[in-house]
Design a protein around this motif. Structure first.
Motif, PDB file in Angstrom:
ATOM      1  N   TYR A   9       3.179  -2.576  -2.161  1.00 33.15           N
ATOM      2  CA  TYR A   9       4.346  -2.409  -1.294  1.00 33.15           C
ATOM      3  C   TYR A   9       4.108  -0.876  -0.460  1.00 33.15           C
ATOM      4  CZ  TYR A   9       9.300  -2.187   0.020  1.00 33.15           C
ATOM      5  OH  TYR A   9      10.531  -2.240   0.727  1.00 33.15           O
ATOM      6  N   THR A  11       2.133   0.745   3.522  1.00 33.79           N
ATOM      7  CA  THR A  11       2.395   0.676   4.685  1.00 33.79           C
ATOM      8  C   THR A  11       2.612  -1.055   5.254  1.00 33.79           C
ATOM      9  OG1 THR A  11       0.889   2.433   4.906  1.00 33.79           O
ATOM     10  CG2 THR A  11       1.358   1.136   6.999  1.00 33.79           C
ATOM     11  N   GLY A  13       2.781  -3.863   3.290  1.00 27.42           N
ATOM     12  CA  GLY A  13       3.446  -4.544   2.386  1.00 27.42           C
ATOM     13  C   GLY A  13       4.905  -4.312   2.723  1.00 27.42           C
ATOM     14  N   ALA A  32       5.738  -6.005  -6.045  1.00 29.49           N
ATOM     15  CA  ALA A  32       5.245  -5.344  -6.807  1.00 29.49           C
ATOM     16  C   ALA A  32       4.500  -3.907  -6.443  1.00 29.49           C
ATOM     17  CB  ALA A  32       4.043  -6.282  -7.533  1.00 29.49           C
ATOM     18  N   THR A  34       2.523  -0.147  -8.283  1.00 29.14           N
ATOM     19  CA  THR A  34       1.990   0.472  -9.540  1.00 29.14           C
ATOM     20  C   THR A  34       2.671   1.591  -9.711  1.00 29.14           C
ATOM     21  OG1 THR A  34       0.540   1.602  -7.530  1.00 29.14           O
ATOM     22  CG2 THR A  34      -0.665  -0.422  -8.815  1.00 29.14           C
ATOM     23  N   GLU A  39       8.971   4.861  -1.528  1.00 29.39           N
ATOM     24  CA  GLU A  39       8.855   3.230  -1.274  1.00 29.39           C
ATOM     25  C   GLU A  39       9.599   2.243  -2.084  1.00 29.39           C
ATOM     26  OE1 GLU A  39       4.826   3.624  -0.201  1.00 29.39           O
ATOM     27  OE2 GLU A  39       5.088   3.444   1.885  1.00 29.39           O
ATOM     28  N   ALA A  53       3.055  -3.777 -10.916  1.00 25.08           N
ATOM     29  CA  ALA A  53       1.802  -4.266 -10.889  1.00 25.08           C
ATOM     30  C   ALA A  53       0.868  -3.989 -12.065  1.00 25.08           C
ATOM     31  CB  ALA A  53       1.274  -3.537  -9.497  1.00 25.08           C
ATOM     32  N   ALA A  85      -0.993  -6.973  -0.389  1.00 23.92           N
ATOM     33  CA  ALA A  85      -1.125  -5.890   0.565  1.00 23.92           C
ATOM     34  C   ALA A  85      -1.400  -4.433  -0.134  1.00 23.92           C
ATOM     35  CB  ALA A  85       0.213  -5.529   1.433  1.00 23.92           C
ATOM     36  N   PRO A  87      -4.384  -1.571  -1.552  1.00 25.15           N
ATOM     37  CA  PRO A  87      -5.605  -0.940  -0.866  1.00 25.15           C
ATOM     38  C   PRO A  87      -6.775  -1.769  -0.920  1.00 25.15           C
ATOM     39  CG  PRO A  87      -4.372   0.549  -2.185  1.00 25.15           C
ATOM     40  CD  PRO A  87      -3.877  -0.679  -2.644  1.00 25.15           C
ATOM     41  N   GLY A 109      -6.941  -7.219   6.018  1.00 14.96           N
ATOM     42  CA  GLY A 109      -8.336  -6.873   6.700  1.00 14.96           C
ATOM     43  C   GLY A 109      -9.135  -6.031   5.729  1.00 14.96           C
ATOM     44  N   GLY A 110      -8.663  -4.992   4.828  1.00 19.96           N
ATOM     45  CA  GLY A 110      -9.714  -4.348   4.246  1.00 19.96           C
ATOM     46  C   GLY A 110     -10.577  -5.080   3.181  1.00 19.96           C
ATOM     47  N   GLU A 111     -10.338  -6.181   2.942  1.00 20.46           N
ATOM     48  CA  GLU A 111     -10.939  -7.275   1.931  1.00 20.46           C
ATOM     49  C   GLU A 111     -12.262  -7.702   2.586  1.00 20.46           C
ATOM     50  OE1 GLU A 111     -10.195  -7.160  -1.347  1.00 20.46           O
ATOM     51  OE2 GLU A 111      -8.421  -6.017  -0.696  1.00 20.46           O
ATOM     52  N   ARG A 168      -7.378   5.588  15.407  1.00 28.58           N
ATOM     53  CA  ARG A 168      -6.554   6.838  14.693  1.00 28.58           C
ATOM     54  C   ARG A 168      -7.287   7.376  13.381  1.00 28.58           C
ATOM     55  NH1 ARG A 168      -6.711   4.592  10.417  1.00 28.58           N
ATOM     56  NH2 ARG A 168      -5.113   3.187   9.612  1.00 28.58           N
ATOM     57  N   GLN A 301      -1.646   0.100  14.590  1.00 29.51           N
ATOM     58  CA  GLN A 301      -2.374  -0.376  13.390  1.00 29.51           C
ATOM     59  C   GLN A 301      -1.427  -0.569  12.351  1.00 29.51           C
ATOM     60  OE1 GLN A 301      -2.161   2.773  14.436  1.00 29.51           O
ATOM     61  NE2 GLN A 301      -1.490   3.903  12.522  1.00 29.51           N
ATOM     62  N   VAL A 305      -0.507  -6.585  12.341  1.00 30.13           N
ATOM     63  CA  VAL A 305      -0.831  -7.644  11.377  1.00 30.13           C
ATOM     64  C   VAL A 305       0.393  -8.228  10.879  1.00 30.13           C
ATOM     65  CG1 VAL A 305      -3.041  -6.760  11.279  1.00 30.13           C
ATOM     66  CG2 VAL A 305      -1.368  -6.085   9.472  1.00 30.13           C
TER      67      VAL A 305
HETATM   68  N1  NAI Z   1      -2.640   0.814   7.351  1.00 29.48           N
HETATM   69  C1  NAI Z   1      -3.085   0.274   8.235  1.00 29.48           C
HETATM   70  O1  NAI Z   1      -3.439   0.679   9.495  1.00 29.48           O
HETATM   71  C2  NAI Z   1      -3.706  -1.053   8.068  1.00 29.48           C
HETATM   72  C3  NAI Z   1      -4.051  -1.589   6.712  1.00 29.48           C
HETATM   73  N2  NAI Z   1      -4.576  -2.922   6.710  1.00 29.48           N
HETATM   74  C4  NAI Z   1      -5.012  -3.354   5.214  1.00 29.48           C
HETATM   75  O2  NAI Z   1      -3.930  -3.646   4.623  1.00 29.48           O
HETATM   76  C5  NAI Z   1      -4.214  -3.285   3.285  1.00 29.48           C
HETATM   77  C6  NAI Z   1      -3.039  -2.441   2.622  1.00 29.48           C
HETATM   78  O3  NAI Z   1      -3.130  -1.206   3.386  1.00 29.48           O
HETATM   79  P1  NAI Z   1      -2.067  -0.230   3.479  1.00 29.48           P
HETATM   80  O4  NAI Z   1      -0.895  -0.768   3.451  1.00 29.48           O
HETATM   81  O5  NAI Z   1      -2.382   0.824   4.576  1.00 29.48           O
HETATM   82  O6  NAI Z   1      -2.316   0.607   2.153  1.00 29.48           O
HETATM   83  P2  NAI Z   1      -1.251   1.677   1.428  1.00 29.48           P
HETATM   84  O7  NAI Z   1      -2.003   2.502   0.689  1.00 29.48           O
HETATM   85  O8  NAI Z   1      -0.239   2.058   2.522  1.00 29.48           O
HETATM   86  O9  NAI Z   1      -0.204   0.471   0.405  1.00 29.48           O
HETATM   87  C7  NAI Z   1      -0.997   0.148  -0.726  1.00 29.48           C
HETATM   88  C8  NAI Z   1       0.073  -0.112  -1.798  1.00 29.48           C
HETATM   89  O10 NAI Z   1      -0.297  -0.943  -2.687  1.00 29.48           O
HETATM   90  C9  NAI Z   1      -0.140  -0.153  -3.971  1.00 29.48           C
HETATM   91  N3  NAI Z   1      -1.043  -0.722  -4.968  1.00 29.48           N
HETATM   92  C10 NAI Z   1      -2.529   0.244  -5.209  1.00 29.48           C
HETATM   93  N4  NAI Z   1      -3.013  -0.444  -6.187  1.00 29.48           N
HETATM   94  C11 NAI Z   1      -2.188  -1.741  -6.595  1.00 29.48           C
HETATM   95  C12 NAI Z   1      -2.359  -2.610  -7.560  1.00 29.48           C
HETATM   96  N5  NAI Z   1      -3.413  -2.795  -8.176  1.00 29.48           N
HETATM   97  N6  NAI Z   1      -1.496  -3.779  -7.312  1.00 29.48           N
HETATM   98  C13 NAI Z   1      -0.411  -3.641  -6.630  1.00 29.48           C
HETATM   99  N7  NAI Z   1      -0.171  -2.573  -5.544  1.00 29.48           N
HETATM  100  C14 NAI Z   1      -1.050  -1.827  -6.033  1.00 29.48           C
HETATM  101  C15 NAI Z   1      -0.002   1.118  -3.466  1.00 29.48           C
HETATM  102  O11 NAI Z   1       0.767   2.014  -4.528  1.00 29.48           O
HETATM  103  C16 NAI Z   1       0.660   1.177  -2.268  1.00 29.48           C
HETATM  104  O12 NAI Z   1       2.082   0.878  -2.419  1.00 29.48           O
HETATM  105  C17 NAI Z   1      -5.528  -2.991   3.132  1.00 29.48           C
HETATM  106  O13 NAI Z   1      -6.557  -3.813   2.907  1.00 29.48           O
HETATM  107  C18 NAI Z   1      -5.914  -2.239   4.653  1.00 29.48           C
HETATM  108  O14 NAI Z   1      -7.214  -2.392   4.998  1.00 29.48           O
HETATM  109  C19 NAI Z   1      -4.749  -3.618   7.571  1.00 29.48           C
HETATM  110  C20 NAI Z   1      -4.276  -3.388   8.863  1.00 29.48           C
HETATM  111  C21 NAI Z   1      -3.971  -2.048   9.359  1.00 29.48           C
END
Ligand code: NAI
Ligand code: X15
Length: 337
Positions: A9, A11, A13, A32, A34, A39, A53, A85, A87, A109-111, A168, A301, A305
Motif C-alpha cells: 500500500y 504509491t 497500491g 496489506a 509491512t 499510509e 504483510a 503493488a 516494490p 511493471g517492476g517485476e 523523473r 508515473q 497504471v
Molecule cells: N512509483 C511509480 O512511479 C511506479 C511504480 N510502478 C511499479 O509499482 C510497484 C510498486 O511501486 P511503488 O508503489 O512506487 O512502491 P512504494 O515503495 O511506494 O510502495 C510499495 C509498498 O509495498 C510495501 N511493502 C514492502 N514490502 C512488502 C511486502 N513484502 N509485502 C507487502 N507490502 C510490502 C511498502 O511498505 C510500500 O507500502 C513496483 O513494481 C514499481 O516498479 C509502476 C509504475 C509507476
C-alpha cells in the motif's frame, strides 16, 4: 461484487485501492502493509481493513495503535483477486503465496515479464489476460507508449517507433533518489529496457528507446517519432487520438507549458492527489512529415497504471470485455479531461 485484495500500500497500491472502491462492481477486501506509517494510518481512516504483510512485524502496528485485521494469508485466501503493488522484485517472492491459495494475481511493471502469463495494457491486449492467473500491468512508461502505439497501428500500421524518455528521478516522496543536479543517460546502454517491455505487449513491433534521468519528480516526458506504413496528416492523427479516452490532447488555449502546469491543472480540476491517469500529449506537438509522426507527451508515473490495474481485475475475473471495462473504469474515475 469482486473482492479485491491489495498487497503493498504505497504509491501505486493506495491509488489502486481508491480506484477499486469507486467501481460499481468491486470492493476492497483489505490492504496489506509491512510497517506502520502515514499510509497505514490513512488506510485505517478510509476504512480499509489493514493486514500485516509480515507476521513478525504485526506487533509494530499494535505499538503504533493500529488495528490489524489479520495476516496477509487470510486476505489472499478470501479474495477473488489480489493486486500486488509491492516494490520491484517482492511480487516475484509473493507469487507462491497467491498460488497456494489459488488466487489470481496482478503484478506491477517492476517485476520481470517472465514472472507472468501475460503483460497487460487495457487498450492494446485486454483479451490476452482474460482468465489468466498471473498478469503484469506494464510500467508507467510502457503503458504511456502502448496507448499511443495501439491506435496508430490499427489505423495506419507502424513500421518503426523511436522514443526518447526523459524520466523523473524519483517520486515526490522519494527523498533518497536523484540526480539532484545532473542529466544522466539512464540506462546508458541502448535500447533502454522500455523498448523490449513494449514488445511484451506488441511482440512484432520494431521499437528503439533511449532513456535519461533528470532532477524532476512530477512526471516523465516522452519525445516520440513513429514511422507509419502510409502518409498521414497531423489533423487526422489529432482526430484519431481525440477518440481515445486515455489520451488527453492538451489544447493550445490552455497555455500548459510543462509538467508543473499540468499538475497544477489536475489539482485545479479536483483530481485526487493531482493524478493524471491519461497520457498528456501537447496537441501542437502532433506533427507529421510524410510517413513520420512526432509528438511530446507527459506521463504521470504515479497514476497512469491505476485504471489499467482496474481493467486487469476485470480481465482476470472474466467480468467484462475490454470496451465495457474501460468505459466503466473511465466513468467511475472521471477519466477524460
Ligand atoms: N512509483 C511509480 O512511479 C511506479 C511504480 N510502478 C511499479 O509499482 C510497484 C510498486 O511501486 P511503488 O508503489 O512506487 O512502491 P512504494 O515503495 O511506494 O510502495 C510499495 C509498498 O509495498 C510495501 N511493502 C514492502 N514490502 C512488502 C511486502 N513484502 N509485502 C507487502 N507490502 C510490502 C511498502 O511498505 C510500500 O507500502 C513496483 O513494481 C514499481 O516498479 C509502476 C509504475 C509507476
Ligand atoms: O517503471 C517506472 O519507470 P521506468 O519504466 O522508466 O522503469 C516507474 O516510473 C518506476 O520507476 P522507478 O524504478 O524509477 O521507481
Amino acid at each position: 461484487m469482486q473482492q479485491v485484495a491489495i498487497n503493498g500500500y504505497g504509491t501505486i497500491g493506495k491509488r489502486v485501492a481508491d480506484a477499486v472502491r469507486q467501481q460499481p462492481d468491486m470492493e476492497v477486501l483489505g490492504v496489506a502493509k509491512t510497517r506502520p506509517n502515514f499510509e497505514a494510518e490513512t488506510a485505517i481512516d478510509k476504512g480499509f481493513p489493514l493486514y500485516a504483510a509480515v507476521e513478525e512485524r504485526e506487533e509494530l502496528f499494535a505499538e503504533a495503535g493500529l488495528e490489524i485485521a489479520g495476516p496477509v494469508e487470510d486476505l489472499v485466501a478470501e479474495a477473488d483477486v489480489v493486486v500486488d503493488a509491492t516494490p520491484s522484485g517482492i511480487g516475484a517472492q509473493n507469487k507462491a503465496l497467491y498460488e497456494e491459495y489459488d488466487t489470481p494475481a496482478l503484478y506491477q511493471g517492476g517485476e520481470d515479464a517472465d514472472l507472468v502469463d501475460v503483460s497487460f495494457n487495457a487498450r492494446s491486449n485486454f483479451e490476452d489476460a482474460v482468465d489468466a492467473d498471473h498478469v503484469r500491468v506494464v510500467s508507467c512508461n510502457t503503458t504511456g507508449l502502448s496507448r499511443v502505439i495501439a491506435p496508430l497501428r490499427e489505423e495506419y500500421g507502424v513500421e518503426k517507433v523511436r522514443a526518447t524518455l526523459v524520466r523523473r528521478g524519483g517520486d515526490p516522496g522519494q527523498s533518497d533518489r536523484g540526480p539532484i543536479n545532473d542529466i544522466l543517460p539512464n540506462p546508458v546502454t541502448i535500447p533502454s529496457h522500455h523498448g523490449p517491455d513494449v514488445e511484451t505487449i506488441f511482440p512484432d513491433l520494431d521499437i528503439d528507446t533511449l532513456g535519461m534521468k533528470v532532477p524532476a519528480t512530477l512526471m516523465h516526458m516522452h519525445s516520440l517519432n513513429v514511422t507509419l506504413e502510409e502518409d498521414v496528416d497531423a489533423a487526422e492523427v489529432r482526430d484519431l487520438f481525440a477518440d481515445e479516452s486515455r489520451l488527453f490532447l492538451i489544447p493550445e488555449r490552455m497555455n500548459i507549458d510543462g509538467s508543473g502546469t499540468l499538475k497544477e491543472y489536475a489539482l485545479d480540476a479536483g483530481r485526487p492527489r493531482g493524478d493524471l491517469w491519461e497520457n498528456c500529449l501537447w496537441a501542437e506537438s502532433i506533427s507529421t512529415e510524410g510517413r513520420d509522426f512526432y509528438c511530446f507527451q507527459g506521463i504521470h508515473q504515479e497514476s497512469d497504471v491505476v485504471p489499467e490495474n482496474v481493467d486487469a481485475i476485470r480481465a482476470v475475473t472474466g467480468a467484462a470485455d475490454a470496451e465495457e471495462s474501460i468505459a466503466t473504469t473511465d466513468e467511475a474515475l472521471g477519466i477524460g479531461l
